[in-house]
Design a protein around this motif. Structure first.
Motif, PDB file in Angstrom:
ATOM      1  N   GLN A  75     -40.916 -99.068  23.820  1.00 49.75           N
ATOM      2  CA  GLN A  75     -39.786 -99.906  23.959  1.00 49.75           C
ATOM      3  C   GLN A  75     -40.868-100.988  23.953  1.00 49.75           C
ATOM      4  OE1 GLN A  75     -39.745 -97.129  27.897  1.00 49.75           O
ATOM      5  NE2 GLN A  75     -37.730 -96.424  27.150  1.00 49.75           N
ATOM      6  N   VAL A  76     -41.509-101.024  23.218  1.00 51.11           N
ATOM      7  CA  VAL A  76     -42.377-102.199  23.263  1.00 51.11           C
ATOM      8  C   VAL A  76     -42.953-103.026  21.428  1.00 51.11           C
ATOM      9  CG1 VAL A  76     -43.620-102.353  25.312  1.00 51.11           C
ATOM     10  CG2 VAL A  76     -44.602-101.422  23.716  1.00 51.11           C
ATOM     11  N   LEU A 191     -35.628-101.715  19.440  1.00 52.49           N
ATOM     12  CA  LEU A 191     -36.537-100.977  20.259  1.00 52.49           C
ATOM     13  C   LEU A 191     -35.336 -99.647  20.434  1.00 52.49           C
ATOM     14  CD1 LEU A 191     -38.087-103.452  23.343  1.00 52.49           C
ATOM     15  CD2 LEU A 191     -39.421-102.333  21.068  1.00 52.49           C
ATOM     16  N   ARG A 215     -35.255 -91.987  23.665  1.00 51.02           N
ATOM     17  CA  ARG A 215     -36.768 -92.992  24.924  1.00 51.02           C
ATOM     18  C   ARG A 215     -37.798 -91.674  24.024  1.00 51.02           C
ATOM     19  NH1 ARG A 215     -34.613 -94.349  30.568  1.00 51.02           N
ATOM     20  NH2 ARG A 215     -32.800 -95.529  29.962  1.00 51.02           N
TER      21      ARG A 215
ATOM     22  N   ASN B  56     -28.376 -93.725  28.055  1.00 53.89           N
ATOM     23  CA  ASN B  56     -28.961 -94.595  28.823  1.00 53.89           C
ATOM     24  C   ASN B  56     -28.517 -96.105  28.382  1.00 53.89           C
ATOM     25  OD1 ASN B  56     -31.057 -92.513  28.251  1.00 53.89           O
ATOM     26  ND2 ASN B  56     -31.759 -92.925  26.409  1.00 53.89           N
ATOM     27  N   ALA B  57     -29.131 -96.673  29.696  1.00 53.64           N
ATOM     28  CA  ALA B  57     -29.057 -98.290  30.045  1.00 53.64           C
ATOM     29  C   ALA B  57     -29.504 -98.855  29.228  1.00 53.64           C
ATOM     30  CB  ALA B  57     -28.996 -98.441  31.289  1.00 53.64           C
ATOM     31  N   THR B  58     -29.810-100.218  28.842  1.00 52.30           N
ATOM     32  CA  THR B  58     -30.711-101.062  28.377  1.00 52.30           C
ATOM     33  C   THR B  58     -31.019-101.680  28.932  1.00 52.30           C
ATOM     34  OG1 THR B  58     -28.298-102.275  27.357  1.00 52.30           O
ATOM     35  CG2 THR B  58     -28.869 -99.937  26.415  1.00 52.30           C
ATOM     36  N   ALA B  96     -41.492-106.744  25.121  1.00 50.95           N
ATOM     37  CA  ALA B  96     -41.714-105.630  25.538  1.00 50.95           C
ATOM     38  C   ALA B  96     -39.815-105.927  26.506  1.00 50.95           C
ATOM     39  CB  ALA B  96     -42.096-105.499  26.678  1.00 50.95           C
ATOM     40  N   SER B  97     -39.694-104.297  26.298  1.00 45.54           N
ATOM     41  CA  SER B  97     -38.002-104.044  26.902  1.00 45.54           C
ATOM     42  C   SER B  97     -38.332-103.765  28.664  1.00 45.54           C
ATOM     43  CB  SER B  97     -37.744-102.239  26.312  1.00 45.54           C
ATOM     44  OG  SER B  97     -36.728-101.778  27.642  1.00 45.54           O
ATOM     45  N   LEU B  99     -37.406-101.322  30.262  1.00 43.16           N
ATOM     46  CA  LEU B  99     -37.253 -99.671  30.344  1.00 43.16           C
ATOM     47  C   LEU B  99     -39.212 -99.934  30.663  1.00 43.16           C
ATOM     48  CD1 LEU B  99     -34.168 -99.157  28.958  1.00 43.16           C
ATOM     49  CD2 LEU B  99     -34.608 -99.485  31.590  1.00 43.16           C
ATOM     50  N   ALA B 100     -39.970-100.210  29.440  1.00 40.02           N
ATOM     51  CA  ALA B 100     -41.264 -99.980  29.516  1.00 40.02           C
ATOM     52  C   ALA B 100     -41.956 -99.755  30.806  1.00 40.02           C
ATOM     53  CB  ALA B 100     -42.716-100.530  28.384  1.00 40.02           C
TER      54      ALA B 100
END
Lengths: 506, 123
Positions: A75-76, A191, A215, B56-58, B96-97, B99-100
């Motif tokens: 996610q990064v 991502l 995920r 999953n949402a984004t 970075a997301s 969600l991270a």
């Protein structure tokens, strides 16, 4: 066969202990390139977004290779490079020259790497990388990377001061700039895109089966899409230090109690997928561990710098018997082996402690940040040390008394340690716990000098499949020198883009 | 327009003395959500989850109201050190997301806590 439901069944079975395992050819066997319904098409797909992936993508764009898509499963952006220490070896860098060091050269760096590679390194590859080091440096400067002013150091195993360091001492100073430059120049980044499989046409890669919106580490998340790669797939997915199953298979000494300095995504399943399709792996069992880890922090952390004091000015003690157990100044491997013998009867780690005099290092950054972040503690007496870490007091006192007697004589009859830097131990102490950490994989996919992945049957390049960075193997040989991974990744990103361009014209 | 609505809601929440903005509260059946997002739940799941609640949402769902990561302020007085600014991360910056670090339906430790274990708490 490759409908989503049957995939999910297989996927669940393949997830081992929370580590995303590769899905081998069982799934891909039925997926011929001819009957794939492609969801998207790009010219070049880059797998991974660390130094190697980001450099490859930016340089591919600049070489005019068309549409460039970077897939990152986490996610990064940045992979392990984002949390790396920001050291970069560049012979003849401007800071080095300003320091008056005029006798360095790419060949001098290669000489050092031949020694650390113990004869198993790929000297031609190292030479090619060293010769392009200034290009890698220029890539950084052009994209806005800031290095510490006037800072150029001699680091372990190098015969010259040639390692510069990013302003904040993190690889993120480089990855963020490469990413932002790429975005500006039209590279597309995504991502949470996990590569499930390659779509092959014989020994040619034609696209990827990708889990979108994945995920980590749950393989059941997201949905499968197929992305066609017109010109190339560049594997830049890094090493496999975080894949506990794989690393123990190739080196049984790396048991699961060993933590890892790497980002969580360094699980290497794309290496396994490449192998399943015939890519040739080398040196898989050459894995670097550091004996300077702390179980009380993640990543590389502060422990290494703290122990640069502790291993010289202090002692390490087994918490079960209160005794010293090793030459604190021996090499990585010797110390790692000795530390890992510290076990409770059930086999779980009995983390040894290292302690040194608090009063001799007041204000030292190595100490203050470690105490602030609770990976080290100040104790006022041996009694407090014994109590806090559950060490039997009487033998601990005896250990310190005996050690203090040896200090003025500069001898260590127990372990033969060099005692020139030792000092008499006097409370209060700074104390931390230690346990080795896996750090870097020298092994991986074998490529030619142009980063083309070699096939294990023909030993010839697989068409349109390239690999760069820690995902590759055989470049460094037995051990990689510090500050040369970043150099390799940035440089090979430049070279792979040139290779693809020339392959397109051929 | 969404931003104005958001600000109004945050202010309203503060003044009513209810749960703090961002607290995890029961939303719908067994589903928990953030108290400042209550208005979104009134329209079902698709406000954030494209297609269906099972997908999953984004980040798009977050960015629509909150803006891009580097423009979202954080309480800097609470940072362990000034460099530990999660919305201007030295490691990731714009890369970075949301969600991270942020979970809508459950508490989550931010990605930074993987290494910097004492700097950040579960949110």
């Amino acid at each position: 066969m490759h409908d989503r439901r049957s995939f999910l069944k297989l996927g669940a079975g393949a997830a081992v202990g929370g580590i995303a395992a590769a899905l081998p050819s069982a799934v891909s066997a039925t997926e011929c390139a001819s009957n794939i319904k492609w969801d998207e098409t790009r010219d070049v797909i880059v797998v991974g977004s660390g130094f190697a992936g980001l450099s490859s993508a930016l340089n591919a764009k600049r070489q005019g290779l068309g549409s460039i898509l970077v897939l990152e499963k986490m996610q990064v952006i940045g992979g392990n490079s984002a949390i790396n220490g920001g050291w970069l070896a560049i012979p003849k860098n401007p800071i080095q020259l300003a320091q008056g060091i005029n006798d360095d050269s790419p060949e001098e760096l290669v000489k050092d790497q031949i020694i650390s590679g113990r004869g198993m390194q790929n000297t031609d590859m190292l030479r090619q990388i060293a010769n392009r080091a200034l290009d890698a440096y220029q890539l950084c400067i052009d994209t806005g990377v800031k290095f510490r002013e006037g800072f150029n150091q001699q680091v372990g195993g190098h015969n010259k001061a040639r390692a510069i360091r990013t302003l904040h001492g993190v690889g993120g100073d480089i990855t963020t700039k490469l990413y932002e430059a790429g975005k500006k120049e039209g590279v597309e980044y995504r991502l949470q895109h996990y590569v499930e499989d390659f779509i092959m046409d014989g020994q040619e890669i034609v696209g990827l089966k990708v889990r979108q919106n994945y995920r980590f580490p749950d393989l059941k998340t997201g949905k499968t899409i197929y992305i066609k790669a017109n010109k190339a797939v560049i594997l830049a997915h890094g090493g496999f230090s975080r894949n506990l199953v794989l690393r123990e298979l190739v080196d049984p000494a790396l048991d699961k109690t060993l933590d890892c300095t790497n980002a969580l995504g360094a699980t290497g399943e794309v290496t396994l997928t490449a192998m399943a399709h015939g890519a040739f792996p080398v040196h898989m069992s050459f894995i670097q561990t550091g004996h300077w880890g702390s179980p009380d922090e993640g990543g590389f952390g502060w422990s290494n710098a703290l122990l640069s004091i502790g291993f010289h000015k202090g002692i390490s003690v087994n918490v079960l018997d209160g005794k010293r157990f090793m030459n604190e100044r021996a090499d990585r491997k010797t110390c790692s082996d000795a530390i890992m013998k510290n076990r409770h009867p059930d086999g779980s780690p009995a983390y040894p402690v290292v302690f040194f005099n608090h009063d001799d290092h007041i204000g030292a950054e190595e100490v203050t940040r470690a105490v602030r972040d609770q990976i080290a503690w100040k104790v006022d007496s041996l009694e407090q040390l014994a109590k806090q870490f559950n060490i039997p007091l009487a033998p601990l006192k005896q250990t310190v008394a005996e050690y203090n007697k040896q200090v003025p004589q500069r001898i260590d009859p127990l372990f033969g340690r060099m005692m020139d830097t030792a000092v008499e131990l006097k409370p209060p102490f700074i104390v931390s716990r230690i346990w080795p950490k896996v750090h870097y994989c020298m092994g991986g996919l074998k490529t030619d000098l142009g980063a083309r992945v070699l096939h294990s049957q023909t030993l010839a390049p697989m068409k349109n499949l390239y690999a760069v960075g820690e995902a590759t193997g055989g470049t460094h040989g037995g051990t990689r020198l510090s500050s040369t991974a970043c150099l390799e990744c940035l440089t090979m990103g430049i070279i792979v883009a040139e290779t693809i361009k020339s392959d397109m014209q051929a | 327009m969404m931003k104005t609505l958001l600000l109004t809601l945050v202010v309203a929440t503060l003044f009513t003395g209810a749960a703090n903005a961002g607290d995890l509260v029961k939303m719908k059946g067994s589903t928990q959500g953030r108290s400042n997002h209550e208005f979104i739940y009134q329209d079902g799941c698709k406000g954030c989850h494209q297609g269906s609640g099972k997908q999953n949402a984004t980040d798009a769902a977050c960015v629509e109201c909150h803006g891009e990561i580097t423009s979202i302020p954080v309480d800097e007085s609470k940072l362990a050190i000034p460099e530990a600014h999660p919305h201007k991360s030295l490691h990731y910056n714009q890369g970075a997301s949301c969600l991270a670090c942020h979970g809508e339906h459950e508490k989550k430790a931010p990605v930074c806590a993987e290494c910097h274990r004492t700097w950040f708490k579960e949110m």
